[in-house]
Scaffold this motif. Structure first.
Motif, PDB file in Angstrom:
ATOM      1  N   ALA A 106      76.751  48.567  48.701  1.00 34.84           N
ATOM      2  CA  ALA A 106      77.792  47.794  48.657  1.00 34.84           C
ATOM      3  C   ALA A 106      77.902  46.764  49.604  1.00 34.84           C
ATOM      4  O   ALA A 106      77.748  46.844  50.712  1.00 34.84           O
ATOM      5  CB  ALA A 106      79.194  48.577  48.297  1.00 34.84           C
ATOM      6  N   PRO A 107      78.810  45.589  49.297  1.00 30.93           N
ATOM      7  CA  PRO A 107      79.231  44.742  50.453  1.00 30.93           C
ATOM      8  C   PRO A 107      80.009  45.295  51.507  1.00 30.93           C
ATOM      9  O   PRO A 107      80.621  46.050  51.451  1.00 30.93           O
ATOM     10  CB  PRO A 107      79.999  43.717  49.884  1.00 30.93           C
ATOM     11  N   ALA A 108      79.496  44.979  52.793  1.00 31.94           N
ATOM     12  CA  ALA A 108      80.224  45.359  53.882  1.00 31.94           C
ATOM     13  C   ALA A 108      81.471  44.784  53.949  1.00 31.94           C
ATOM     14  O   ALA A 108      81.687  43.829  53.899  1.00 31.94           O
ATOM     15  CB  ALA A 108      79.178  45.088  55.155  1.00 31.94           C
ATOM     16  N   LEU A 109      82.246  45.774  54.310  1.00 33.32           N
ATOM     17  CA  LEU A 109      83.718  45.339  54.766  1.00 33.32           C
ATOM     18  C   LEU A 109      83.918  45.362  56.519  1.00 33.32           C
ATOM     19  O   LEU A 109      83.688  46.085  57.045  1.00 33.32           O
ATOM     20  CB  LEU A 109      84.665  46.526  54.446  1.00 33.32           C
ATOM     21  N   THR A 110      84.402  44.192  56.742  1.00 35.31           N
ATOM     22  CA  THR A 110      84.176  43.924  58.166  1.00 35.31           C
ATOM     23  C   THR A 110      85.501  43.770  58.526  1.00 35.31           C
ATOM     24  O   THR A 110      86.359  42.955  58.181  1.00 35.31           O
ATOM     25  CB  THR A 110      83.356  42.588  58.825  1.00 35.31           C
ATOM     26  N   GLY A 111      86.244  44.438  59.746  1.00 35.31           N
ATOM     27  CA  GLY A 111      87.370  44.235  60.196  1.00 35.31           C
ATOM     28  C   GLY A 111      88.529  45.210  59.798  1.00 35.31           C
ATOM     29  O   GLY A 111      88.517  45.842  58.719  1.00 35.31           O
ATOM     30  N   ILE A 112      89.340  45.467  60.663  1.00 35.29           N
ATOM     31  CA  ILE A 112      90.382  46.530  60.106  1.00 35.29           C
ATOM     32  C   ILE A 112      91.242  46.413  58.901  1.00 35.29           C
ATOM     33  O   ILE A 112      91.556  47.117  58.223  1.00 35.29           O
ATOM     34  CB  ILE A 112      91.170  46.822  61.337  1.00 35.29           C
ATOM     35  N   ALA A 113      91.548  44.833  58.450  1.00 33.42           N
ATOM     36  CA  ALA A 113      92.163  44.498  57.438  1.00 33.42           C
ATOM     37  C   ALA A 113      91.350  44.728  56.141  1.00 33.42           C
ATOM     38  O   ALA A 113      92.124  45.280  55.286  1.00 33.42           O
ATOM     39  CB  ALA A 113      92.722  43.201  57.656  1.00 33.42           C
ATOM     40  N   ALA A 114      90.280  44.625  56.354  1.00 33.68           N
ATOM     41  CA  ALA A 114      89.320  44.911  55.096  1.00 33.68           C
ATOM     42  C   ALA A 114      89.416  46.266  54.716  1.00 33.68           C
ATOM     43  O   ALA A 114      89.299  46.757  53.690  1.00 33.68           O
ATOM     44  CB  ALA A 114      88.053  44.045  55.320  1.00 33.68           C
ATOM     45  N   ILE A 115      89.028  47.120  55.915  1.00 36.42           N
ATOM     46  CA  ILE A 115      88.904  48.475  55.907  1.00 36.42           C
ATOM     47  C   ILE A 115      90.225  49.150  55.277  1.00 36.42           C
ATOM     48  O   ILE A 115      90.044  50.089  54.655  1.00 36.42           O
ATOM     49  CB  ILE A 115      88.385  49.228  57.292  1.00 36.42           C
TER      50      ILE A 115
END
Length: 128
Positions: free
Chosen positions: A42-51
């Motif tokens: 799946a597309p990677a989620l980068t950074g705490i906001a996206a996570i």
């Protein structure tokens, strides 16, 4: 060498927090610039906001329980893997999702990378 017992405890704690539905607790385990790939491919989620958005829109809207299904495996260089099961409703059906998470940790013991290995073949229907 990284503290392997700390990594083992943090990974086990992650599953406990998923089981409790404690999203803020889960997020506190992550580094601010962490990367999550769930599932792998799946597309990677980068950074705490996206996570945070990922957990709040997924786990935050579901009633789940989770438990380790085997021991946490830890390397001496800040990485670990663990098998666990998430019980939930999938498309309205009670199901169990069998997952292996692989995590890399930073020098402060925070998750800097999490990859969740699972796919449709790892979802099994449970009786009601």
């Amino acid at each position: 060498m990284m503290d392997t017992q700390l990594i083992r405890r943090r990974m086990a704690r992650y599953v406990e927090l998923v089981d409790a539905g404690d999203i803020d607790g889960i997020l506190s385990l992550y580094a601010d610039d962490a990367v999550v790939e769930d599932p792998v491919g799946a597309p990677a989620l980068t950074g705490i906001a996206a996570i945070a958005r990922f957990y709040r829109e997924g786990l935050g809207r579901a009633e789940v329980s989770a438990q380790l299904t085997g021991p946490v495996r830890v390397t001496g260089n800040g990485c670990g893997a663990m098998p666990f099961r998430v019980d939930m409703h999938w498309n309205g059906e009670p199901c169990s999702l069998h997952v292996i998470d692989v995590m890399e940790f930073d020098g402060q013991g925070r998750i800097r990378s999490m990859k969740a290995y699972w796919g449709d073949l790892n979802v099994e229907r449970r009786p009601e």
